[in-house]
Enzyme design. Structure first.
Site, PDB file in Angstrom:
ATOM      1  N   SER A  65       9.184   3.769   6.111  1.00 49.85           N
ATOM      2  CA  SER A  65       8.816   2.523   5.446  1.00 49.85           C
ATOM      3  C   SER A  65      10.019   1.875   4.746  1.00 49.85           C
ATOM      4  O   SER A  65      10.996   2.546   4.404  1.00 49.85           O
ATOM      5  CB  SER A  65       7.712   2.785   4.417  1.00 49.85           C
ATOM      6  OG  SER A  65       6.613   3.402   5.045  1.00 49.85           O
TER       7      SER A  65
HETATM    8  N1  SAM Z   1       6.023   8.273   4.623  1.00 50.71           N
HETATM    9  C1  SAM Z   1       6.802   8.169   5.826  1.00 50.71           C
HETATM   10  C2  SAM Z   1       8.269   8.181   5.570  1.00 50.71           C
HETATM   11  O1  SAM Z   1       8.680   8.182   4.406  1.00 50.71           O
HETATM   12  O2  SAM Z   1       8.998   8.210   6.567  1.00 50.71           O
HETATM   13  C3  SAM Z   1       6.428   6.970   6.661  1.00 50.71           C
HETATM   14  C4  SAM Z   1       5.196   7.197   7.365  1.00 50.71           C
HETATM   15  S1  SAM Z   1       4.883   6.217   8.778  1.00 50.71           S
HETATM   16  C5  SAM Z   1       4.812   4.598   8.123  1.00 50.71           C
HETATM   17  C6  SAM Z   1       3.194   6.713   9.002  1.00 50.71           C
HETATM   18  C7  SAM Z   1       3.031   8.118   9.528  1.00 50.71           C
HETATM   19  O3  SAM Z   1       1.643   8.444   9.483  1.00 50.71           O
HETATM   20  C8  SAM Z   1       3.450   8.287  10.969  1.00 50.71           C
HETATM   21  O4  SAM Z   1       4.401   9.309  11.074  1.00 50.71           O
HETATM   22  C9  SAM Z   1       2.157   8.660  11.691  1.00 50.71           C
HETATM   23  O5  SAM Z   1       2.327   9.547  12.779  1.00 50.71           O
HETATM   24  C10 SAM Z   1       1.357   9.290  10.566  1.00 50.71           C
HETATM   25  N2  SAM Z   1      -0.083   9.328  10.761  1.00 50.71           N
HETATM   26  C11 SAM Z   1      -0.929   8.383  11.282  1.00 50.71           C
HETATM   27  N3  SAM Z   1      -2.189   8.832  11.262  1.00 50.71           N
HETATM   28  C12 SAM Z   1      -2.179  10.074  10.708  1.00 50.71           C
HETATM   29  C13 SAM Z   1      -3.169  11.045  10.416  1.00 50.71           C
HETATM   30  N4  SAM Z   1      -4.468  10.869  10.678  1.00 50.71           N
HETATM   31  N5  SAM Z   1      -2.779  12.202   9.843  1.00 50.71           N
HETATM   32  C14 SAM Z   1      -1.463  12.448   9.570  1.00 50.71           C
HETATM   33  N6  SAM Z   1      -0.486  11.566   9.828  1.00 50.71           N
HETATM   34  C15 SAM Z   1      -0.832  10.392  10.386  1.00 50.71           C
END
Ligand code: SAM
Length: 215
Positions: A65
């Site tokens: 993000s």
């Molecule tokens: N917080 C992260 C960082 O600092 O890099 C950014 C996260 S990214 C915007 C969103 C993440 O949520 C992705 O890696 C995606 O694979 C994960 N995601 C989506 N649905 C999910 C779920 N049900 N459980 C766990 N992770 C999930």
């Protein structure tokens, strides 16, 4: 000859011009952003952009993000030392590192195994020891519940009921809720089993996919 990038200077400029200037005040949050080497959380060919004012691709269609978005979510979350925190969406592990640096006991769930493994390695190299779990974070992680704080870093169609149930009494949840293209950042505070919601403006996240998220 290739010029060496001064990441420390870029980090200080990021905190000054993208984070402090937009109203983030908590000194502990600011010092965590000053300390954590964001360049370690992005792919090697994007390190030069690590401190840019935008999200960046980290592979598998996912993103790290925008720094300011991580900062506003952290400031709203008001994390404190020793607090048990559940993060949904480990991604690169950058938000996880910020929470660890603030002294939280972090459990972080990621649905894409390759991202979870990469984040685990990066965090270990930096000396952080969160528990990284591969799985569907929309159903939380009952084994270690209740949590004082739940931070969801992917966009949800609504707040998953399992996450509300796994919040401590008086616990907080930070979560972007909306459609697949844009969401509103919500802070929910649990009081007597109900969630009191505050709305904190628009944002854009990749979808939260899973049993209580997008199918
Ligand atoms: N917080 C992260 C960082 O600092 O890099 C950014 C996260 S990214 C915007 C969103 C993440 O949520 C992705 O890696 C995606 O694979 C994960 N995601 C989506 N649905 C999910 C779920 N049900 N459980 C766990 N992770 C999930």
């Amino acid at each position: 000859m290739e010029e060496k990038i001064n990441f420390e200077k870029l980090r200080q400029e990021m905190v000054e011009h993208q984070i402090k200037s937009r109203g983030i005040k908590n000194p502990a949050v600011l010092s965590a952003f000053l300390k954590i080497p964001r360049e370690k959380f992005v792919p090697a060919d994007l390190q030069v952009c690590a401190y840019d004012d935008c999200p960046l691709p980290i592979g598998y269609g996912q993103t790290i993000s925008q720094p300011y978005m991580v900062a506003i979510m952290t400031e709203l979350a008001e994390p404190t030392k020793e607090e048990k925190v559940l993060e949904i969406g480990t991604g690169s592990g950058y938000q996880t590192a910020i929470l660890c640096e603030l002294g939280c006991q972090v459990y972080s769930i990621e649905r894409i195994p390759e991202l979870a493994e990469k984040a685990k390695k990066t965090l270990k190299e930096l000396g952080y020891k969160p528990t990284i779990i591969i799985g569907d974070g929309t159903i939380g992680y009952a084994e270690f519940a209740p949590y004082k704080l739940i931070m969801v870093t992917a966009g949800a169609p609504e707040i998953p009921q399992s996450l509300i149930e796994q919040l401590d009494e008086e616990g907080r949840i930070i979560i972007p809720v909306g459609d697949l293209y844009s969401q509103e950042l919500i802070k929910g505070i649990k009081r007597k089993g109900k969630l009191i919601k505050e709305y904190h403006g628009g944002c854009q996240f990749v979808p939260l996919k899973g049993r209580e998220g997008w199918k």
